[in-house]
Scaffold this motif. Sequence first.
Motif, short mmCIF file in Angstrom:
data_model
loop_
_atom_site.label_atom_id
_atom_site.label_comp_id
_atom_site.label_asym_id
_atom_site.label_seq_id
_atom_site.Cartn_x
_atom_site.Cartn_y
_atom_site.Cartn_z
N GLY A 152 -88.87 -27.08 -146.60
CA GLY A 152 -89.19 -28.51 -146.56
C GLY A 152 -88.39 -29.25 -145.52
N GLY A 153 -87.12 -28.89 -145.38
CA GLY A 153 -86.29 -29.51 -144.36
C GLY A 153 -86.79 -29.22 -142.96
N LEU A 154 -87.18 -27.96 -142.71
CA LEU A 154 -87.71 -27.60 -141.40
C LEU A 154 -89.00 -28.35 -141.10
CD1 LEU A 154 -87.13 -23.73 -141.29
CD2 LEU A 154 -85.81 -25.51 -140.13
N ALA A 155 -89.84 -28.53 -142.12
CA ALA A 155 -91.11 -29.23 -141.93
C ALA A 155 -90.89 -30.66 -141.45
CB ALA A 155 -91.91 -29.23 -143.24
N GLU A 156 -89.77 -31.24 -141.82
CA GLU A 156 -89.51 -32.64 -141.48
C GLU A 156 -88.62 -32.80 -140.24
OE1 GLU A 156 -90.92 -35.21 -142.86
OE2 GLU A 156 -92.03 -33.89 -144.22
N THR A 157 -87.65 -31.91 -140.06
CA THR A 157 -86.61 -32.20 -139.08
C THR A 157 -86.42 -31.14 -138.00
OG1 THR A 157 -84.86 -31.17 -140.43
CG2 THR A 157 -85.35 -33.51 -140.83
N ALA A 158 -87.11 -30.02 -138.05
CA ALA A 158 -86.91 -28.98 -137.03
C ALA A 158 -87.22 -29.53 -135.64
CB ALA A 158 -87.79 -27.77 -137.33
N ASP A 159 -86.40 -29.17 -134.67
CA ASP A 159 -86.61 -29.64 -133.31
C ASP A 159 -87.87 -29.05 -132.69
OD1 ASP A 159 -84.29 -31.16 -133.37
OD2 ASP A 159 -83.04 -29.54 -132.58
N ASN A 160 -88.18 -27.82 -133.07
CA ASN A 160 -89.30 -27.11 -132.45
C ASN A 160 -90.61 -27.44 -133.17
OD1 ASN A 160 -91.10 -24.44 -132.43
ND2 ASN A 160 -89.95 -24.56 -130.51
N GLN A 161 -91.64 -27.80 -132.38
CA GLN A 161 -92.93 -28.17 -132.95
C GLN A 161 -93.57 -27.03 -133.74
OE1 GLN A 161 -94.97 -31.33 -132.52
NE2 GLN A 161 -95.72 -30.26 -134.31
N ALA A 162 -93.49 -25.80 -133.22
CA ALA A 162 -94.12 -24.67 -133.90
C ALA A 162 -93.47 -24.42 -135.26
CB ALA A 162 -94.04 -23.41 -133.03
N ILE A 163 -92.16 -24.56 -135.36
CA ILE A 163 -91.48 -24.37 -136.64
C ILE A 163 -91.92 -25.45 -137.62
CG2 ILE A 163 -89.24 -24.57 -137.79
CD1 ILE A 163 -88.03 -22.90 -135.66
N ARG A 164 -91.98 -26.71 -137.17
CA ARG A 164 -92.46 -27.77 -138.06
C ARG A 164 -93.87 -27.48 -138.53
NH1 ARG A 164 -90.33 -31.07 -134.02
NH2 ARG A 164 -92.40 -31.86 -133.44
N ASP A 165 -94.74 -27.05 -137.61
CA ASP A 165 -96.13 -26.76 -137.96
C ASP A 165 -96.22 -25.67 -139.02
OD1 ASP A 165 -97.16 -28.64 -136.21
OD2 ASP A 165 -97.45 -27.21 -134.57
N HIS A 166 -95.55 -24.55 -138.80
CA HIS A 166 -95.66 -23.44 -139.75
C HIS A 166 -95.03 -23.79 -141.09
CE1 HIS A 166 -97.64 -20.24 -137.52
NE2 HIS A 166 -97.00 -20.67 -136.45
N ALA A 167 -93.90 -24.50 -141.09
CA ALA A 167 -93.28 -24.89 -142.35
C ALA A 167 -94.21 -25.78 -143.16
CB ALA A 167 -91.96 -25.59 -142.08
N ARG A 168 -94.88 -26.73 -142.49
CA ARG A 168 -95.80 -27.62 -143.19
C ARG A 168 -97.00 -26.85 -143.75
NH1 ARG A 168 -95.51 -32.15 -138.37
NH2 ARG A 168 -93.51 -33.08 -139.00
N ILE A 169 -97.53 -25.92 -142.97
CA ILE A 169 -98.67 -25.13 -143.45
C ILE A 169 -98.24 -24.28 -144.64
CG2 ILE A 169 -100.30 -23.31 -142.87
CD1 ILE A 169 -100.23 -24.34 -139.98
N MET A 170 -97.07 -23.67 -144.56
CA MET A 170 -96.60 -22.84 -145.67
C MET A 170 -96.52 -23.65 -146.97
SD MET A 170 -93.57 -20.68 -143.80
CE MET A 170 -92.99 -19.89 -145.30
N LEU A 171 -95.97 -24.84 -146.90
CA LEU A 171 -95.85 -25.67 -148.10
C LEU A 171 -97.22 -26.07 -148.63
CD1 LEU A 171 -92.88 -27.97 -147.04
CD2 LEU A 171 -92.81 -26.08 -148.67
N SER A 172 -98.16 -26.39 -147.72
CA SER A 172 -99.49 -26.79 -148.17
C SER A 172 -100.25 -25.62 -148.79
CB SER A 172 -100.29 -27.40 -147.02
OG SER A 172 -100.63 -26.43 -146.03
#
Length: 336
Positions: A152-172
């Motif tokens: 959840g933290g990576l989904a919100e604050t990761a510097d890298n766009q791809a990491i944010r994208d994958h973290a958000r998809i994983m949670l959904s």
Amino acid sequence: WFSEEGQYLAFHFPDYLADIDLEEIAASREWLEAAVAKAGTDRQRARAELLLRAFEYYEASAIAYPRGDLAGAGIDSEEKALAVIDSAEPRTAMADKRRRLSLVEFADHPVLVHPLAVNRGVALTGEGWGATSLWRVFEWIGRSDAVHSRIGGLAETADNQAIRDHARIMLSVADGTAEPINPDPSFEEDGTWSLWVKEGIGSMGATAEQAHSGERSVLCEGMRRGGPNQTLAFEPGRYAAVCFAHTPEDQQPSGTIALTITPRDGNDENLPSFSTTVTPQPGRWQAVAMNYEIPPRINDTDVATLMFLVVVSGLGEQNRLYLDDVMLFRLGPLDE
């Protein structure tokens, strides 16, 4: 490195990077830095610095390469899951550095320029290296508050766009709110997927024997090559794809699956594909993921549609493979 049978280390497949010992990479950096420090003349120093600069590309490649991801290695403890998460950002940073060195910083250098740049072949591009490793811990999202919180933290604050994208998809996906652009990713309805079995060798069809979600999955049995596929409307942008594969616990690893996006032109002719290939490991649902930027034109040809598929290859005659939750996401427009 070359014979009539082909290249010993093919230019367009970097899978040999999985055999590189990262301790040897670290030692190589130490030795090269020592060579720079011990240089006795300006010419010696310039030569040593050039070698160190060239080494940075190979160092970044070895560190970023998704060796554990492609091997399907499982995670058997919360501690290991958290370690995988912690490694994702530095590995992604190295993947970005690798692309930057090849495509930008070395592009006009008289010595360091790469005759074959990393965007020459899909397997070489390195898009998603590091970020897709997060999917190795997917099953731990529901088992560990610490893992859930870290993703959840990576989904919100990761510097890298791809990491944010994958973290958000994983949670959904984990909480059942994912909204892929392709219909019926869980094979609950008949007729939403085309089932391709090359040369009629083996079989494929929906089954209720196993399911990652819902009631059904698709079962591939004894297939030499084939897979479920859909043709979808196309809009240029950033895409991510995910699927889950399962093989019986008492079955030896056999064959591969290639999660694939194949752009097609207005005549339904295939353009170069984007894919990632793994060997499924028995006894669990294994997540496979990738992300790519798909431009409006490829090889000077307009992209009209996307064929989204999972290519199953080389199953043993009696071997069984289940696929479920085969999802494609459009994450947003291309970066400016």
